[in-house]
Design a protein around this motif. Structure first.
Motif, PDB file in Angstrom:
ATOM      1  N   ARG A  51       1.181  -0.715  -0.109  1.00 62.35           N
ATOM      2  CA  ARG A  51      -0.201  -0.232  -0.246  1.00 62.35           C
ATOM      3  C   ARG A  51       1.334   1.138  -0.531  1.00 62.35           C
ATOM      4  N   GLU A  55       0.199   3.697  -3.046  1.00 62.20           N
ATOM      5  CA  GLU A  55      -0.771   4.673  -2.302  1.00 62.20           C
ATOM      6  C   GLU A  55      -0.107   5.770  -1.471  1.00 62.20           C
ATOM      7  N   GLY A  59      -1.498   5.330   2.184  1.00 59.30           N
ATOM      8  CA  GLY A  59      -1.404   3.493   2.468  1.00 59.30           C
ATOM      9  C   GLY A  59      -1.354   3.259   3.802  1.00 59.30           C
TER      10      GLY A  59
END
Length: 151
Positions: A51, A55, A59
């Motif tokens: 993540r 992101e 994230g």
């Protein structure tokens, strides 16, 4: 103009601690050792790392849980009808209830009927018989009270 972040302080601190795990693993060159030192599950580490790569810092923040309602959830009136049938006819199984409901225009599988009965604690014939007997006794008590109140 600065972008105002909608992330609260607790989420930022949590994300920062997760970033700390990622940075320690990179510094040590060992994911296992970093996770061991900080008491983190490796599966969580890999989730955070993926993540973070896709992101960025955002994230690493916990996501909202998936809503429990599902578009194919059995409507509540149908669930209540299944429970009602189970108490009225405790000797009938899910296949028989499926056919009864089909005659009433309700399309539902026998497996779904069984799952609903299990959740309601009415999954076995014995449980349905006991619940049915208890409901009958309560109805009789209510009837007796109503009659004694009229006299």
């Amino acid at each position: 103009m600065k972008k105002v972040s909608s992330i609260n302080l607790a989420d930022r601190l949590q994300a920062a601690s997760r970033l700390n795990v990622l940075q320690l693993a990179e510094k040590l060159g060992s994911i296992s050792e970093a996770c061991r030192q900080l008491g983190v599950d490796r599966r969580s580490f890999y989730t955070w790392r993926t993540r973070h790569r896709t992101e960025g810092f955002e994230g690493l923040i916990d996501r909202l849980p998936i809503h429990r309602s599902h578009p194919q959830t059995t409507p509540e009136p149908v669930v209540e009808r299944i429970k009602e049938l189970a108490l009225m006819y405790p000797e009938h199984g899910c296949n028989r209830h499926e056919k009864t409901l089909a005659h009433e225009g309700i399309k539902i599988s026998a497996n779904a009927v069984q799952r609903i009965l299990n959740r309601a604690g009415l999954g076995s014939r014995k449980a349905r018989s006991q619940a049915s007997a208890g409901a009958a006794a309560r109805n009789q008590q209510d009837t007796d009270k109503a009659r004694s109140g009229r006299k």
